[in-house]
Scaffold this motif. Sequence first.
Motif, PDB file in Angstrom:
ATOM      1  N   LEU A  56       9.182  -2.557   3.859  1.00 51.95           N
ATOM      2  CA  LEU A  56       8.872  -3.934   4.238  1.00 51.95           C
ATOM      3  C   LEU A  56       8.808  -4.841   3.025  1.00 51.95           C
ATOM      4  CD1 LEU A  56       7.986  -5.990   6.422  1.00 51.95           C
ATOM      5  CD2 LEU A  56       5.631  -5.268   6.002  1.00 51.95           C
ATOM      6  N   LEU A  57       8.207  -4.380   1.946  1.00 55.57           N
ATOM      7  CA  LEU A  57       7.988  -5.220   0.773  1.00 55.57           C
ATOM      8  C   LEU A  57       9.284  -5.538   0.047  1.00 55.57           C
ATOM      9  CD1 LEU A  57       6.044  -6.584  -1.217  1.00 55.57           C
ATOM     10  CD2 LEU A  57       5.826  -4.387  -2.382  1.00 55.57           C
ATOM     11  N   PHE A  58      10.071  -4.527  -0.276  1.00 59.56           N
ATOM     12  CA  PHE A  58      11.239  -4.722  -1.127  1.00 59.56           C
ATOM     13  C   PHE A  58      12.459  -5.241  -0.382  1.00 59.56           C
ATOM     14  CE2 PHE A  58       8.861  -1.500  -3.615  1.00 59.56           C
ATOM     15  CZ  PHE A  58       8.721  -2.234  -4.779  1.00 59.56           C
ATOM     16  N   SER A  59      12.646  -4.809   0.843  1.00 56.69           N
ATOM     17  CA  SER A  59      13.888  -5.147   1.520  1.00 56.69           C
ATOM     18  C   SER A  59      13.757  -6.239   2.567  1.00 56.69           C
ATOM     19  CB  SER A  59      14.490  -3.893   2.185  1.00 56.69           C
ATOM     20  OG  SER A  59      13.655  -3.439   3.235  1.00 56.69           O
ATOM     21  N   VAL A  60      12.547  -6.721   2.824  1.00 50.11           N
ATOM     22  CA  VAL A  60      12.369  -7.759   3.843  1.00 50.11           C
ATOM     23  C   VAL A  60      11.704  -9.006   3.263  1.00 50.11           C
ATOM     24  CG1 VAL A  60      11.284  -8.356   6.034  1.00 50.11           C
ATOM     25  CG2 VAL A  60      12.301  -6.097   5.736  1.00 50.11           C
ATOM     26  N   LEU A 101      26.496  -4.421  11.961  1.00 50.76           N
ATOM     27  CA  LEU A 101      27.153  -3.115  11.907  1.00 50.76           C
ATOM     28  C   LEU A 101      27.870  -2.893  10.578  1.00 50.76           C
ATOM     29  CD1 LEU A 101      28.051  -0.479  13.255  1.00 50.76           C
ATOM     30  CD2 LEU A 101      30.003  -1.747  14.225  1.00 50.76           C
ATOM     31  N   LEU A 102      28.648  -3.882  10.142  1.00 51.74           N
ATOM     32  CA  LEU A 102      29.430  -3.711   8.917  1.00 51.74           C
ATOM     33  C   LEU A 102      28.538  -3.650   7.680  1.00 51.74           C
ATOM     34  CD1 LEU A 102      32.486  -6.017   9.653  1.00 51.74           C
ATOM     35  CD2 LEU A 102      32.472  -3.530   9.484  1.00 51.74           C
ATOM     36  N   MET A 103      27.464  -4.445   7.668  1.00 50.94           N
ATOM     37  CA  MET A 103      26.596  -4.402   6.494  1.00 50.94           C
ATOM     38  C   MET A 103      25.751  -3.131   6.471  1.00 50.94           C
ATOM     39  SD  MET A 103      25.563  -8.299   5.549  1.00 50.94           S
ATOM     40  CE  MET A 103      25.338  -7.798   3.847  1.00 50.94           C
ATOM     41  N   TRP A 104      25.482  -2.565   7.637  1.00 50.93           N
ATOM     42  CA  TRP A 104      24.814  -1.260   7.662  1.00 50.93           C
ATOM     43  C   TRP A 104      25.740  -0.185   7.110  1.00 50.93           C
ATOM     44  CZ3 TRP A 104      25.592   2.534  11.999  1.00 50.93           C
ATOM     45  CH2 TRP A 104      24.917   3.729  11.724  1.00 50.93           C
ATOM     46  N   VAL A 105      26.968  -0.118   7.620  1.00 49.10           N
ATOM     47  CA  VAL A 105      27.924   0.873   7.143  1.00 49.10           C
ATOM     48  C   VAL A 105      28.227   0.674   5.652  1.00 49.10           C
ATOM     49  CG1 VAL A 105      30.285   1.749   7.382  1.00 49.10           C
ATOM     50  CG2 VAL A 105      28.948   1.160   9.425  1.00 49.10           C
ATOM     51  N   GLY A 106      28.260  -0.596   5.227  1.00 47.78           N
ATOM     52  CA  GLY A 106      28.596  -0.902   3.842  1.00 47.78           C
ATOM     53  C   GLY A 106      27.561  -0.470   2.827  1.00 47.78           C
ATOM     54  N   THR A 107      26.356  -0.101   3.294  1.00 50.09           N
ATOM     55  CA  THR A 107      25.325   0.356   2.352  1.00 50.09           C
ATOM     56  C   THR A 107      25.523   1.807   1.932  1.00 50.09           C
ATOM     57  OG1 THR A 107      23.827   0.983   4.156  1.00 50.09           O
ATOM     58  CG2 THR A 107      23.573  -1.241   3.231  1.00 50.09           C
ATOM     59  N   LEU A 108      26.432   2.535   2.590  1.00 51.64           N
ATOM     60  CA  LEU A 108      26.575   3.961   2.312  1.00 51.64           C
ATOM     61  C   LEU A 108      26.897   4.264   0.842  1.00 51.64           C
ATOM     62  CD1 LEU A 108      26.566   6.846   3.326  1.00 51.64           C
ATOM     63  CD2 LEU A 108      28.948   6.555   4.053  1.00 51.64           C
ATOM     64  N   SER A 143      17.496   1.995   5.803  1.00 46.37           N
ATOM     65  CA  SER A 143      16.526   1.138   5.123  1.00 46.37           C
ATOM     66  C   SER A 143      17.111  -0.231   4.792  1.00 46.37           C
ATOM     67  CB  SER A 143      16.017   1.813   3.846  1.00 46.37           C
ATOM     68  OG  SER A 143      17.074   1.965   2.910  1.00 46.37           O
ATOM     69  N   GLY A 144      18.434  -0.380   4.894  1.00 45.17           N
ATOM     70  CA  GLY A 144      19.049  -1.680   4.654  1.00 45.17           C
ATOM     71  C   GLY A 144      19.112  -2.560   5.874  1.00 45.17           C
ATOM     72  N   VAL A 145      18.905  -1.987   7.066  1.00 49.83           N
ATOM     73  CA  VAL A 145      19.029  -2.760   8.306  1.00 49.83           C
ATOM     74  C   VAL A 145      17.954  -3.842   8.444  1.00 49.83           C
ATOM     75  CG1 VAL A 145      18.962  -2.584  10.824  1.00 49.83           C
ATOM     76  CG2 VAL A 145      20.236  -0.903   9.485  1.00 49.83           C
ATOM     77  N   LEU A 164      21.858 -12.662   0.360  1.00 52.93           N
ATOM     78  CA  LEU A 164      20.481 -12.207   0.203  1.00 52.93           C
ATOM     79  C   LEU A 164      20.138 -11.094   1.182  1.00 52.93           C
ATOM     80  CD1 LEU A 164      18.823 -15.606  -0.623  1.00 52.93           C
ATOM     81  CD2 LEU A 164      18.870 -13.569  -2.066  1.00 52.93           C
ATOM     82  N   ALA A 165      20.794 -11.063   2.328  1.00 52.98           N
ATOM     83  CA  ALA A 165      20.636  -9.912   3.215  1.00 52.98           C
ATOM     84  C   ALA A 165      21.167  -8.662   2.526  1.00 52.98           C
ATOM     85  CB  ALA A 165      21.365 -10.160   4.535  1.00 52.98           C
ATOM     86  N   GLY A 166      22.319  -8.795   1.852  1.00 53.74           N
ATOM     87  CA  GLY A 166      22.858  -7.677   1.097  1.00 53.74           C
ATOM     88  C   GLY A 166      21.972  -7.280  -0.072  1.00 53.74           C
ATOM     89  N   TYR A 167      21.377  -8.269  -0.717  1.00 50.94           N
ATOM     90  CA  TYR A 167      20.456  -8.022  -1.831  1.00 50.94           C
ATOM     91  C   TYR A 167      19.259  -7.192  -1.358  1.00 50.94           C
ATOM     92  CZ  TYR A 167      16.865  -9.229  -5.334  1.00 50.94           C
ATOM     93  OH  TYR A 167      15.860  -9.188  -6.259  1.00 50.94           O
ATOM     94  N   GLY A 168      18.684  -7.573  -0.229  1.00 53.30           N
ATOM     95  CA  GLY A 168      17.555  -6.819   0.311  1.00 53.30           C
ATOM     96  C   GLY A 168      17.951  -5.433   0.775  1.00 53.30           C
ATOM     97  N   ALA A 169      19.125  -5.339   1.392  1.00 50.04           N
ATOM     98  CA  ALA A 169      19.604  -4.034   1.840  1.00 50.04           C
ATOM     99  C   ALA A 169      19.808  -3.103   0.655  1.00 50.04           C
ATOM    100  CB  ALA A 169      20.902  -4.201   2.624  1.00 50.04           C
ATOM    101  N   LEU A 170      20.371  -3.638  -0.416  1.00 42.84           N
ATOM    102  CA  LEU A 170      20.594  -2.840  -1.622  1.00 42.84           C
ATOM    103  C   LEU A 170      19.266  -2.374  -2.208  1.00 42.84           C
ATOM    104  CD1 LEU A 170      22.802  -1.837  -3.577  1.00 42.84           C
ATOM    105  CD2 LEU A 170      22.488  -3.953  -4.872  1.00 42.84           C
TER     106      LEU A 170
END
Length: 243
Positions: free
Chosen positions: A19-23, A135-142, A105-107, A56-62
């Motif tokens: 919650l803290l780092f990715s949201v 969907l694509l940003m979830w798969v893209g975190t792999l 954890s990136g979702v 920034l969604a990608g930043y948090g997911a990363l």
Amino acid sequence: MRAYLRFELRRLVRDPRLLLFSVLGPVVTYVIFSALSADGDRLEGVNASAALMVGLAGYGALAGVLSVGSSVSQERAVGWLRQLRVTPLPAGPAVVAKALVCTLSGVPSVVAVGITGRIQHHVDLGAGRWAALLLLMWVGTLPFALLGLAIGYGLTPQFAQPVNFLAFLGLSVLGGLLVPVAYFPAVLRHLAHALPTYRFAELGWRSVAGLAPSPSGLGVLTAWGLAFAALAVWAYRRSTVRR
């Protein structure tokens, strides 16, 4: 493998760092910086507010994916990986299962920043584009999950944390997640296009625009993913070898 997946999923849900780092961090950053963009500005072929939302969604997911992945260095230190190695689960499936859990954890970041963009800037994509974006940003975190695992399996906790942070910060900045690459010098723009973070965010930008992923972008992400996968499997095997 299913039992191991269930075990890792339960551990992930109980981790408050998610919650803290990715949201919270990406949402607050988006609220502040998206207010500075003009309504008519366009970045990466879409409205600036939507482009920053994706970045920034990608930043948090990363952040979420790498933090969970590199936590395996602690597991290695307490001997958990050695115990896991004596089970019938081979190295490859063990790494894949852990990586799949890490991607989840990136979702939350994509969902939270997306909701913020919808509320604050009325970013309206339609149900289909929102679903494609998630969907694509979830798969893209792999690929990044595999990178986090490689760091965690290969380094001690004392080294894994700073290396993880440097990888996260460097890839985020140079890949255009925090600052649009349109503002970069020409040399850095070319570098950004070769990095997995830019191609990861590109999945989101093209989803917002209603476009399919580009073949070149998928190629770059796949190449990095395969390299990180090989490194993670090698590090896992090396970390569990009895001395």
